[in-house]
Design a protein around this motif. Structure first.
Motif, PDB file in Angstrom:
ATOM      1  N   LYS A 172       0.869  -1.112   0.020  1.00 16.78           N
ATOM      2  CA  LYS A 172      -0.107   0.164   0.016  1.00 16.78           C
ATOM      3  C   LYS A 172       0.944   1.252   0.066  1.00 16.78           C
ATOM      4  O   LYS A 172       1.688   1.310   1.069  1.00 16.78           O
ATOM      5  CB  LYS A 172      -1.094  -0.022   1.359  1.00 16.78           C
ATOM      6  N   VAL A 173       0.606   1.940  -1.218  1.00 15.28           N
ATOM      7  CA  VAL A 173       1.609   3.306  -1.173  1.00 15.28           C
ATOM      8  C   VAL A 173       0.836   4.434  -0.418  1.00 15.28           C
ATOM      9  O   VAL A 173      -0.313   4.630  -0.777  1.00 15.28           O
ATOM     10  CB  VAL A 173       1.919   3.347  -2.937  1.00 15.28           C
ATOM     11  N   ARG A 181       1.008   8.422   0.533  1.00 18.51           N
ATOM     12  CA  ARG A 181       1.517   9.641   0.258  1.00 18.51           C
ATOM     13  C   ARG A 181       1.483  10.376   1.388  1.00 18.51           C
ATOM     14  O   ARG A 181       2.218  11.541   1.432  1.00 18.51           O
ATOM     15  CB  ARG A 181       0.800  10.209  -1.042  1.00 18.51           C
ATOM     16  N   ASP A 188      -4.234   9.062   3.352  1.00 16.82           N
ATOM     17  CA  ASP A 188      -4.099   7.683   2.723  1.00 16.82           C
ATOM     18  C   ASP A 188      -4.060   6.584   3.808  1.00 16.82           C
ATOM     19  O   ASP A 188      -3.987   5.290   3.495  1.00 16.82           O
ATOM     20  CB  ASP A 188      -2.876   7.521   1.762  1.00 16.82           C
ATOM     21  N   LYS A 226      -6.087   3.469   3.815  1.00 19.64           N
ATOM     22  CA  LYS A 226      -5.906   2.235   2.946  1.00 19.64           C
ATOM     23  C   LYS A 226      -5.135   1.206   3.535  1.00 19.64           C
ATOM     24  O   LYS A 226      -5.419  -0.063   2.966  1.00 19.64           O
ATOM     25  CB  LYS A 226      -5.034   2.923   1.798  1.00 19.64           C
ATOM     26  N   THR A 263       8.580   4.332  -4.005  1.00 18.22           N
ATOM     27  CA  THR A 263       7.226   4.819  -4.598  1.00 18.22           C
ATOM     28  C   THR A 263       6.887   4.876  -5.788  1.00 18.22           C
ATOM     29  O   THR A 263       5.749   5.087  -6.277  1.00 18.22           O
ATOM     30  CB  THR A 263       6.727   6.199  -3.694  1.00 18.22           C
ATOM     31  N   SER A 264       8.206   4.966  -6.808  1.00 14.84           N
ATOM     32  CA  SER A 264       7.890   5.012  -8.075  1.00 14.84           C
ATOM     33  C   SER A 264       7.829   3.616  -8.756  1.00 14.84           C
ATOM     34  O   SER A 264       6.996   3.363  -9.649  1.00 14.84           O
ATOM     35  CB  SER A 264       9.147   5.533  -8.708  1.00 14.84           C
ATOM     36  N   LEU A 272       6.857   0.828  -7.076  1.00 12.83           N
ATOM     37  CA  LEU A 272       5.632  -0.228  -6.510  1.00 12.83           C
ATOM     38  C   LEU A 272       4.365   0.704  -6.786  1.00 12.83           C
ATOM     39  O   LEU A 272       4.483   1.753  -6.689  1.00 12.83           O
ATOM     40  CB  LEU A 272       5.794  -0.436  -4.997  1.00 12.83           C
ATOM     41  N   ARG A 273       3.336  -0.499  -6.656  1.00 12.88           N
ATOM     42  CA  ARG A 273       1.989   0.094  -6.728  1.00 12.88           C
ATOM     43  C   ARG A 273       1.217  -0.621  -5.754  1.00 12.88           C
ATOM     44  O   ARG A 273       1.472  -1.678  -5.619  1.00 12.88           O
ATOM     45  CB  ARG A 273       1.424  -0.062  -8.290  1.00 12.88           C
ATOM     46  N   ASP A 274       0.218  -0.038  -5.384  1.00 17.50           N
ATOM     47  CA  ASP A 274      -0.952  -0.670  -4.622  1.00 17.50           C
ATOM     48  C   ASP A 274      -1.271  -2.041  -5.071  1.00 17.50           C
ATOM     49  O   ASP A 274      -1.834  -2.377  -6.285  1.00 17.50           O
ATOM     50  CB  ASP A 274      -2.235   0.003  -4.440  1.00 17.50           C
ATOM     51  N   ASP A 279       0.500  -4.830  -5.361  1.00 21.40           N
ATOM     52  CA  ASP A 279       1.883  -5.339  -5.512  1.00 21.40           C
ATOM     53  C   ASP A 279       2.073  -6.404  -4.326  1.00 21.40           C
ATOM     54  O   ASP A 279       2.005  -5.960  -3.465  1.00 21.40           O
ATOM     55  CB  ASP A 279       3.155  -4.465  -5.913  1.00 21.40           C
TER      56      ASP A 279
END
Length: 544
Positions: free
Chosen positions: A455-456, A458, A462, A465, A521-522, A524-526, A528
């Motif tokens: 879970k990214v 920011r 967030d 999440k 954060t570049s 990886l994505r939610d 993954d």
């Protein structure tokens, strides 16, 4: 483009600055876009405060200069201009005697300097004043900001020297190549951040023990919890305890370094969310903390067993004891200075904003945060409507929040000195991504291996999440994020070294962590699936 005033030219990064110095955006402490008024206070305070503090401590640095660009704060590090070996010896001779009294120096400053000033700011909020009197009080706050940051560095910098001395002695006496392993002997030290989390956990336990309270927390959105609590006798009693908590721990905000963000004491929804997070899993703060202390004591015994008997071992034992006594300093100074100073300042400045609303200068109290310091003084001297300026600055601030800003400006020095202190705090590794084998590396901040769902995050917006067992991926963390560490399975950050907030807190919560990756954060994505190897400082991504 609006012409800059003399004050604004002093704090805004220009082309000449870029030619003369190397500027780095501090994404460990100040990753977010800041308001003009906060920048107006923070930049001179950091620039001038470090100059005085570093001279008082005989640091091998002259000062940290700070400037504003695209809403972000950039920092240039200026070395001492004289004989460096002599300066280093002078510094070591000065700070060595401070090792046993580091925590006391902080608490003395809190008692005699910070708390009295905070009480004065609180008093100003309830007093009737003219605009001219408000102007003088704003100038008092501006001057105090510089003094506060001078004290900030005079208090925290000896801890860095203490850490390096402990690392050097550990390596020499154990022959272990990784000196950072010594920090496993320093976990489980109570500090204001852990203390805050413990009190939040106690509130969560109170909720769990009441069907009425638990029903409200699980059955209503966070924004409705207070109104629902206020309708029940048990709820009203809980609110009394919540207010007592906020009176002590409520002077912090999501980004700490900012005037714009609401504090906990103004808006308890952030605290209510954190209590809800504790309800997600069975968690016993006291039990977990006791286990961390036990593990620290076991690690210390293992470490001492590797050392030969003699003066060196006794020196290590003494240094370690002093370090234990001072190890909460990092979180404690943040509580009393980094977080509380802008929080108390915000509440006072909002009162000034109310006065300017009454004088038809601004439309809302928090509009003043979009003025620079000199502009605020001007409208307090000669009230004039500044709505167009405010609207333009608000738009610029929103644009700045969305910008991907350069990490550096200027040309790096040809010879970059190996500075382990900066590496431990800021992390200075270059990005290391292996696309073929699907992994990237950073600093091994907290041992262990964990596989989970990314879970990214920011920012605090967030937090919702995060579910139990997720892998928290973020640019950096600050103390208000700490409650997440009891919920997540691992932590990965873009910024920071092993002594950054994320690294230190991950060890306290025994959560595997890799920090300072620059790319998390570049890449990886939610959603993954990743394996976080906190022992070796590697994150494996792609299908496991």
């Amino acid at each position: 483009m609006t012409q800059l005033t003399e004050f604004q030219r002093e704090i805004i990064l220009n082309e000449e600055d870029k030619q003369n110095y190397f500027w780095v955006q501090d994404d460990v402490h100040l990753a977010h876009a800041v308001s003009p008024l906060f920048a107006s206070f923070q930049i001179p305070a950091m620039t001038n405060g470090t100059k005085t503090a570093f001279e008082n401590l005989k640091m091998p640095l002259r000062q940290f200069m700070m400037k504003l660009a695209d809403g972000r704060l950039y920092q240039a590090t200026l070395p001492h201009e004289g004989d460096m070996p002599s300066r280093i010896r002078e510094h070591q001779e000065l700070v060595g005697p401070l090792f046993p009294i580091q925590k006391q120096r902080l608490m003395d400053s809190v008692e005699h300097i910070f708390s009295p000033f905070y009480r004065q700011l609180d008093a100003y909020r309830s007093q009737t004043a003219t605009l001219d009197e408000a102007k003088q009080r704003v100038k008092e706050l501006f001057a105090f900001y510089e003094k506060a940051w001078q004290l900030h560095f005079e208090i925290v910098m000896p801890r860095s020297g203490h850490s390096m001395a402990l690392e050097e002695l550990y390596t020499r006496l154990t022959n272990e190549p990784d000196a950072t392993a010594v920090y496993e002997c320093l976990s489980g030290v109570m500090n204001k951040t852990l203390e805050t989390d413990r009190e939040l956990w106690k509130l969560a336990v109170q909720v769990k023990q009441s069907a009425v309270l638990e029903g409200i927390f699980t059955g209503f959105p966070t924004e409705e919890i207070v109104s629902q609590l206020d309708q029940q006798e048990e709820g009203r009693a809980f609110l009394t305890g919540l207010r007592a908590f906020l009176d002590v721990y409520g002077y912090r905000s999501p980004n700490s370094h900012e005037f714009l963000d609401e504090t906990w004491i103004e808006n308890p929804n952030q605290v209510l969310y954190m209590i809800s997070a504790y309800l997600q899993k069975e968690y016993d703060f006291e039990k977990e903390y006791a286990q961390i202390v036990q593990k620290r004591e076991e690690k210390l015994l293992e470490t001492l067993a590797k050392m030969p008997e003699g003066e060196g071992k006794q020196a290590f034992i003494q240094l370690h004891q002093w370090a234990l006594e001072a190890w909460g300093l990092d979180e404690d100074h943040h509580f009393y200075i980094d977080a509380m100073l802008p929080a108390k300042s915000r509440l006072f400045l909002l009162r000034v904003g109310e006065m300017l609303v009454d004088a038809n200068v601004v439309e809302a109290p928090n509009d003043i945060f979009f003025l620079y310091y000199d502009e605020l003084l001007d409208v307090l001297s000669e009230p004039a409507l500044v709505s167009q300026t405010i609207e333009r600055r608000k738009q610029e601030h929103e644009q700045n929040k969305q910008k991907s800003v350069p990490p550096v400006y200027g040309t790096p020095p040809e010879e970059v000195p190996d500075d382990p202190i900066l590496e431990r705090v800021f992390g200075i590794k270059t990005p290391d991504v292996n696309e073929q084998e699907k992994h990237f590396s950073g600093y091994a901040a907290s041992q262990g291996q964990y596989t989970g769902v990314v879970k990214v995050v920011r920012g605090p917006e967030d937090f919702s999440k995060i579910q139990t067992g997720d892998v928290l991926v973020c640019k950096t963390t600050t103390p208000p994020w700490t409650v997440l560490f009891s919920v997540v399975g691992a932590v990965v950050t873009d910024a920071g070294g092993i002594l950054s907030h994320a690294g230190t807190v991950a060890r306290e919560y025994r959560v595997p962590s890799v920090v300072g990756t620059k790319v998390a954060t570049s890449v990886l994505r939610d959603g993954d699936i990743v394996t976080v190897d906190g022992t070796n400082g590697v994150v494996h991504f792609g299908k496991q």
